[in-house]
Scaffold this motif. Sequence first.
Motif, short mmCIF file in Angstrom:
data_model
loop_
_atom_site.label_atom_id
_atom_site.label_comp_id
_atom_site.label_asym_id
_atom_site.label_seq_id
_atom_site.Cartn_x
_atom_site.Cartn_y
_atom_site.Cartn_z
N TYR A 125 65.03 4.72 44.90
CA TYR A 125 64.88 3.60 43.96
C TYR A 125 64.82 2.24 44.65
O TYR A 125 64.33 1.28 44.09
CB TYR A 125 66.00 3.63 42.92
N LEU A 126 65.35 2.17 45.89
CA LEU A 126 65.31 0.90 46.61
C LEU A 126 63.92 0.63 47.18
O LEU A 126 63.49 -0.51 47.29
CB LEU A 126 66.34 0.90 47.75
N GLU A 127 63.21 1.72 47.55
CA GLU A 127 61.89 1.57 48.17
C GLU A 127 60.77 1.55 47.14
O GLU A 127 59.68 1.08 47.41
CB GLU A 127 61.59 2.76 49.10
N TYR A 128 61.04 2.12 45.98
CA TYR A 128 59.99 2.35 44.99
C TYR A 128 59.20 1.08 44.68
O TYR A 128 59.75 0.01 44.50
CB TYR A 128 60.63 2.89 43.71
N LYS A 129 57.87 1.20 44.62
CA LYS A 129 57.02 0.03 44.33
C LYS A 129 56.46 0.17 42.92
O LYS A 129 55.74 1.10 42.61
CB LYS A 129 55.87 -0.06 45.33
N GLY A 130 56.78 -0.79 42.09
CA GLY A 130 56.29 -0.75 40.71
C GLY A 130 55.26 -1.83 40.49
O GLY A 130 54.54 -2.25 41.40
N LYS A 131 55.20 -2.32 39.23
CA LYS A 131 54.24 -3.33 38.82
C LYS A 131 54.44 -4.66 39.56
O LYS A 131 53.50 -5.34 39.90
CB LYS A 131 54.47 -3.56 37.33
N TYR A 132 55.69 -5.03 39.76
CA TYR A 132 55.99 -6.36 40.30
C TYR A 132 56.38 -6.27 41.77
O TYR A 132 56.78 -5.23 42.25
CB TYR A 132 57.13 -7.01 39.51
N LYS A 133 56.25 -7.44 42.43
CA LYS A 133 56.59 -7.46 43.86
C LYS A 133 57.76 -8.40 44.11
O LYS A 133 58.07 -9.26 43.29
CB LYS A 133 55.38 -7.96 44.65
N GLY A 134 58.37 -8.23 45.28
CA GLY A 134 59.41 -9.15 45.73
C GLY A 134 60.58 -9.19 44.75
O GLY A 134 61.00 -8.16 44.22
N ILE A 135 61.05 -10.39 44.47
CA ILE A 135 62.23 -10.52 43.62
C ILE A 135 61.95 -10.06 42.19
O ILE A 135 62.83 -9.55 41.49
CB ILE A 135 62.79 -11.96 43.64
N PHE A 136 60.67 -10.19 41.76
CA PHE A 136 60.33 -9.77 40.40
C PHE A 136 60.48 -8.27 40.22
O PHE A 136 60.72 -7.78 39.11
CB PHE A 136 58.90 -10.20 40.04
N ALA A 137 60.35 -7.51 41.32
CA ALA A 137 60.55 -6.07 41.23
C ALA A 137 62.01 -5.76 40.89
O ALA A 137 62.34 -4.64 40.51
CB ALA A 137 60.18 -5.42 42.56
N TRP A 138 62.88 -6.76 41.03
CA TRP A 138 64.28 -6.58 40.65
C TRP A 138 64.58 -7.21 39.30
O TRP A 138 65.09 -6.52 38.41
CB TRP A 138 65.19 -7.20 41.73
N ILE A 139 64.24 -8.48 39.13
CA ILE A 139 64.70 -9.15 37.90
C ILE A 139 63.89 -8.73 36.68
O ILE A 139 64.27 -9.04 35.56
CB ILE A 139 64.71 -10.70 38.04
N PHE A 140 62.79 -8.02 36.86
CA PHE A 140 62.08 -7.45 35.71
C PHE A 140 62.15 -5.93 35.70
O PHE A 140 61.42 -5.28 34.96
CB PHE A 140 60.62 -7.91 35.70
N SER A 141 63.01 -5.36 36.54
CA SER A 141 63.10 -3.91 36.60
C SER A 141 63.93 -3.39 35.42
O SER A 141 64.95 -3.98 35.07
CB SER A 141 63.76 -3.49 37.91
#
Lengths: 525, 313
Positions: A9-25
């Motif tokens: 789950y730490l490496e997984y790449k979704g729709k968003y990048k960088g910090i957005f991959a966290w605050i919109f996860s």
Amino acid sequence: MDNSNLPNYLEYKGKYKGIFAWIFSTDHKRIGLLYLYSIMAFFLVAALLGLLMKFELIAPGKTIMEAKAYNAVFTLHGIAMIFLVVVPGIPAILGNFFLPIMIGAKDVFYPRLNLLSWWLYVIGAVIAVSSQFMGSGSPDTGWTFYAPYSFKTQSNVLPALVGAFVLGFSSILTGLNFIVTMHRMRAPGMKWMKMPLFPWTLYGTAWIQLLATPVVGITLLMVIAEKALSIGFFDPALGGDPVLYQHLFWIYSHPAVYIMILPAMGVISEVLPTFAKKKIFGYNAIVLSTMLIAFVGYFVWGHHMFTAGMSETSLFAFSFLTFIVAIPSAIKIFNWLATLYKGSIMLRTPMYWAISFLFVFMIGGLTGMVLGALSTNVHLHDTAFVVAHFHFIVFGGVGFAFFAGIHYWFPKIYGKMYEESWANTGWIMFFMGFLTLYFPMFLLGIKGMPRRYYDYVPEFHFTNIISSFGAFIMIAGLVVILINLFRSAKRGEKAPASPWGGKSLEWTISSPPTLENFEEIPEIK
Amino acid sequence: MYSNLSNFSEDINTSFIVIFSVISFFLIAITVTIILFVIKYREKKNPVPTPIEGSVILEIIWTVIPLGLVIGMFYYGWMAWIPTVSDAPEDAIEVKTTARMWSWLFEYENGKKTDTLYVPEGKPVELQMTSPDVLHSLYIPAYRIKRDIIPGRVTNIWFEPRKTGSYDLFCAEYCGLQHAFMITEVKVLTQEEFDEWYIDTTAVVKAAATPGAEGLQILRMNGCIACHSLDGSKLVGPSYKGIWGHEVEVEKGGQKQTLLVDAEYIRNSIYNPDEEIVVGYSKGLMRSYQGELTDEDIDKIIVYLESLSDKKE
């Protein structure tokens, strides 16, 4: 079930990048870590404020700040610790991360609501903290906002109230989410009475969050209406009743203590059996006592107000029920003790925290007996004794359980091991510092030193020096613990799936877990 | 520590001893058991755990025994508390007590007012307490008593001092900036000393020999110097030292202006404290003394303020 070839789950790449991959996860694990980092930041600030208070109290008279600053410091310390750290604390961090995994689910029932809860938390926190920097000066009412002083003071109380109101919604929605998750998403075969104890305590907690938090929300709205529109609810100058405010405030804030401590008990109920290599002793009794605490906890709020002039009958009832609510906690202590009996005890870092939890939690709980009894309460009410008592419960109890939990689940969260020798050094410093800091405050209270005192009469001096000295050791221990964890999260050795031989579901999946936790939902036999 | 200092303290001390004994026993017994288990069943010594999942009998035992003990502790706490909330005896000395931000005022039946509570040994005293501003709480640790004081209500507390001496009296409910300084003393005198003190209303007259002494007395009695210092140091409000006859910058109706500190200004500051706020100080902290201080009182205060300044009228 080996799923270590998938990205975690730490490496997984979704729709968003960088910090957005966290605050919109919407991944419950990433949200758990968002809470971890934001809560830790507030915890460090609030701990620093606590340290400043201990510097100030090392000698009578002015040491490092004026009375005005001191009053603002203990107010912000209380608001931040209660509303931003300890109430959300374990459920939002460890609960978010492990509740779905422990019941065999891929996420919580409402993942987007979960993300909204974190955003509400951040917005509420920003509003509350903004009260420090705008308007007419930091709030100086204490975290209880007692009327009518909270109406009289010219300091900036309103944003703190609005912030607490928004934070309440974060708490309510998390509670709702957890309840639905546990009702709808337990893996096939996981009957209620097969559910691990940490989820059980989160279940009790979630009901309190859902049912009690609205009361404080309404109360804060009433205060805001009174301040903004001069409607007299609580201020006698407008025909209101200040004691009504205290009732409403404690109808939430006492059950809130159980929001804090129940999940802590849940963590301990996971750690002790793992490190004693046994099943928990008296599973049914612990489940039952959890739900009893959650229920009886609603009816004891009056013990915060023994000197406020309630009728003798209500004080009789409140004191009696306060003693009754001690029983389920005692049952837990005895069951934990019996779990150690004939176990094979591994003395590792989480176990040190869990055993020291038992000690400090007992001191906190047992001194609660002295405060629950009417005659002794009247002497000790609003003294340093009360401050020591609730720090043993909410910092000793909840804090020690949180550190037990974070050291227990760290390998699962980050997939790395930490340096155990450093972790143990940090623990012993923290533990000794904690006792040296708070134990003398019991003595100060018995001698009669009121709380929220910027200055004190000379006979309290020596005991205050010891207490301040303890604070320095404890904070040093905290620094050791945190540096070790931060370094290890980056550079620690790779953790196996089950480093401690734990039996619950989170230890059956890889460390760190994959995005979906389980590629196939497990069946519980 | 505090033995037999008031009529209540013995019983309350007994409940302290009973409860502390019970909880110390449990704390020590359980802690020792934990340590023994950890030593005896450590991994090295006991590599194979014995699975035990629970015991209904044990659950019942450790529910019922603590239940009995907590009810016992509750009973001790309750019994020692009941007399403290009973009505004061008929012959109790009644003292009207005002708790205000941030000082105490005690008014006796003969009209005598003090900021320290004087009481005779061995006689019941009842305090009838009110607050003109926020919550306070009267706390005498030595007597083990405490009672909140709530604006808009009269609350009562009574006790009978048993030993002469001075004892701390604190405000225990947080009441703002100078909360920690809202402290005074209970002075317990013998009956003869008390009678002598009680009928002696000459103290004020004697002091009147120096100019402004009466004014200072008024400032003391009304708690003014809790917030306004006499030596120039900055407290909640401006110091009294050296203001009389000098110019001062104030905020009035949102605008800054400079005023001369004269009789009119002093009078207005006492009756309408929020109208002209000296720059650097906050509104809303002081209440109006309209109806409490007469024009005559204020004239006396002014005489005193003059004595603190180099300017004369």
